[in-house]
Design a protein around this motif. Structure first.
Motif, PDB file in Angstrom:
ATOM      1  N   ILE A  14      55.756  15.133  21.740  1.00 11.54           N
ATOM      2  CA  ILE A  14      56.455  14.541  22.646  1.00 11.54           C
ATOM      3  C   ILE A  14      57.052  13.261  22.118  1.00 11.54           C
ATOM      4  O   ILE A  14      58.322  12.920  22.188  1.00 11.54           O
ATOM      5  CB  ILE A  14      56.008  14.619  24.362  1.00 11.54           C
ATOM      6  CG1 ILE A  14      55.730  15.888  24.351  1.00 11.54           C
ATOM      7  CG2 ILE A  14      56.789  13.798  25.025  1.00 11.54           C
ATOM      8  CD1 ILE A  14      55.009  15.902  25.952  1.00 11.54           C
TER       9      ILE A  14
ATOM     10  N   ALA B 122      60.567  20.534  19.903  1.00 13.92           N
ATOM     11  CA  ALA B 122      60.754  21.039  21.168  1.00 13.92           C
ATOM     12  C   ALA B 122      59.918  22.489  21.470  1.00 13.92           C
ATOM     13  O   ALA B 122      59.037  22.718  22.121  1.00 13.92           O
ATOM     14  CB  ALA B 122      62.145  21.156  21.715  1.00 13.92           C
ATOM     15  N   ALA B 123      59.995  23.168  20.398  1.00 17.93           N
ATOM     16  CA  ALA B 123      59.564  24.434  20.303  1.00 17.93           C
ATOM     17  C   ALA B 123      57.808  24.295  20.076  1.00 17.93           C
ATOM     18  O   ALA B 123      57.041  25.013  20.810  1.00 17.93           O
ATOM     19  CB  ALA B 123      60.036  25.423  19.180  1.00 17.93           C
TER      20      ALA B 123
ATOM     21  N   THR C  89      50.163  17.949  22.032  1.00 19.68           N
ATOM     22  CA  THR C  89      51.217  18.216  22.740  1.00 19.68           C
ATOM     23  C   THR C  89      51.802  16.596  22.984  1.00 19.68           C
ATOM     24  O   THR C  89      53.337  16.517  22.788  1.00 19.68           O
ATOM     25  CB  THR C  89      51.139  18.628  24.322  1.00 19.68           C
ATOM     26  OG1 THR C  89      50.437  19.665  24.029  1.00 19.68           O
ATOM     27  CG2 THR C  89      52.337  18.665  25.159  1.00 19.68           C
TER      28      THR C  89
ATOM     29  N   ALA D   7      56.133  21.538  21.075  1.00 20.25           N
ATOM     30  CA  ALA D   7      55.717  21.186  22.282  1.00 20.25           C
ATOM     31  C   ALA D   7      55.346  22.234  23.644  1.00 20.25           C
ATOM     32  O   ALA D   7      54.521  21.971  24.272  1.00 20.25           O
ATOM     33  CB  ALA D   7      56.550  20.063  22.762  1.00 20.25           C
ATOM     34  N   THR D   8      56.459  23.204  23.369  1.00 21.57           N
ATOM     35  CA  THR D   8      56.287  24.249  24.557  1.00 21.57           C
ATOM     36  C   THR D   8      55.135  25.232  24.126  1.00 21.57           C
ATOM     37  O   THR D   8      54.288  25.597  24.950  1.00 21.57           O
ATOM     38  CB  THR D   8      57.630  25.053  24.328  1.00 21.57           C
ATOM     39  OG1 THR D   8      58.708  24.270  24.690  1.00 21.57           O
ATOM     40  CG2 THR D   8      57.499  26.207  25.225  1.00 21.57           C
ATOM     41  N   ALA D   9      54.742  25.435  22.750  1.00 22.44           N
ATOM     42  CA  ALA D   9      53.738  26.092  22.424  1.00 22.44           C
ATOM     43  C   ALA D   9      52.357  25.389  22.740  1.00 22.44           C
ATOM     44  O   ALA D   9      51.500  26.217  23.187  1.00 22.44           O
ATOM     45  CB  ALA D   9      53.706  26.497  20.961  1.00 22.44           C
ATOM     46  N   TYR D  10      52.312  24.232  22.436  1.00 25.85           N
ATOM     47  CA  TYR D  10      51.119  23.429  22.709  1.00 25.85           C
ATOM     48  C   TYR D  10      50.740  23.338  24.174  1.00 25.85           C
ATOM     49  O   TYR D  10      49.637  23.231  24.735  1.00 25.85           O
ATOM     50  CB  TYR D  10      50.954  22.070  21.911  1.00 25.85           C
ATOM     51  CG  TYR D  10      50.795  22.308  20.608  1.00 25.85           C
ATOM     52  CD1 TYR D  10      49.295  22.702  19.967  1.00 25.85           C
ATOM     53  CD2 TYR D  10      51.460  21.700  19.518  1.00 25.85           C
ATOM     54  CE1 TYR D  10      48.983  22.653  18.880  1.00 25.85           C
ATOM     55  CE2 TYR D  10      51.375  21.808  18.160  1.00 25.85           C
ATOM     56  CZ  TYR D  10      49.788  22.126  18.040  1.00 25.85           C
ATOM     57  OH  TYR D  10      49.446  22.302  16.467  1.00 25.85           O
ATOM     58  N   LEU D  11      51.807  23.086  24.787  1.00 24.11           N
ATOM     59  CA  LEU D  11      51.756  22.999  26.311  1.00 24.11           C
ATOM     60  C   LEU D  11      51.212  24.251  26.827  1.00 24.11           C
ATOM     61  O   LEU D  11      50.615  24.250  27.781  1.00 24.11           O
ATOM     62  CB  LEU D  11      53.176  22.424  26.985  1.00 24.11           C
ATOM     63  CG  LEU D  11      53.061  22.437  28.545  1.00 24.11           C
ATOM     64  CD1 LEU D  11      52.111  21.441  29.012  1.00 24.11           C
ATOM     65  CD2 LEU D  11      54.363  21.812  28.839  1.00 24.11           C
ATOM     66  N   THR D  12      51.776  25.449  26.540  1.00 26.68           N
ATOM     67  CA  THR D  12      51.523  26.590  27.025  1.00 26.68           C
ATOM     68  C   THR D  12      50.140  26.847  26.626  1.00 26.68           C
ATOM     69  O   THR D  12      49.223  27.264  27.646  1.00 26.68           O
ATOM     70  CB  THR D  12      52.497  27.727  26.434  1.00 26.68           C
ATOM     71  OG1 THR D  12      53.682  27.545  26.888  1.00 26.68           O
ATOM     72  CG2 THR D  12      51.883  29.203  26.903  1.00 26.68           C
TER      73      THR D  12
ATOM     74  N   HIS E  33      59.407  13.840  19.199  1.00 31.99           N
ATOM     75  CA  HIS E  33      60.796  14.241  19.744  1.00 31.99           C
ATOM     76  C   HIS E  33      61.529  13.171  20.420  1.00 31.99           C
ATOM     77  O   HIS E  33      62.934  12.987  19.937  1.00 31.99           O
ATOM     78  CB  HIS E  33      60.653  15.405  20.815  1.00 31.99           C
ATOM     79  CG  HIS E  33      61.861  15.944  21.190  1.00 31.99           C
ATOM     80  ND1 HIS E  33      62.819  15.406  22.139  1.00 31.99           N
ATOM     81  CD2 HIS E  33      62.521  17.194  20.571  1.00 31.99           C
ATOM     82  CE1 HIS E  33      63.671  16.250  22.306  1.00 31.99           C
ATOM     83  NE2 HIS E  33      63.598  17.164  21.323  1.00 31.99           N
TER      84      HIS E  33
END
Length: 102
Positions: free
Chosen positions: A60, A30-31, A56, A33-38, A63
């Motif tokens: 996902i 989850a962390a 990303t 994915a958040t970093a790659y999405l950002t 996960h």
């Protein structure tokens, strides 16, 4: 030589359960994915954007696979009522505290 965590929480610290490992992997995914999405949203280069988007999507999917495993194993109970989920969490927490007190 025993680690600090083993001294605090007991000798069972060196033997993580499958459930604990799965939770840690899901949190890490989850962390990530958040970093790659950002990073995907912040980049302007089309090639880099595509690469980060692919990473990303892979995370996902990872996960999702871990979540499916957790549901199948009964570690997550997504269809229980919120009150029942809290009761289960409380019981698990009390069990951990009792095991560490021994």
């Amino acid at each position: 030589m025993a680690s600090i965590l083993e001294n605090i929480f007991g000798q069972n610290m060196s033997k993580p359960t499958d459930e604990t490992i799965a939770y840690n992997l899901m949190a890490g995914a989850a962390a990530a994915a958040t970093a790659y999405l950002t990073a995907t949203l912040d980049t302007v280069t089309p090639e880099l954007r595509r690469l980060l988007n692919d990473y990303t999507n892979q995370i996902i999917l990872q996960h999702g696979t871990l979540t499916k495993l957790a549901v199948e194993k009964g570690w997550f109970l997504p269809y229980e009522t919120p009150m029942k989920q809290l009761q289960i969490s409380l019981a698990n927490t009390q069990s951990i505290i009792e095991n560490n007190a021994q």
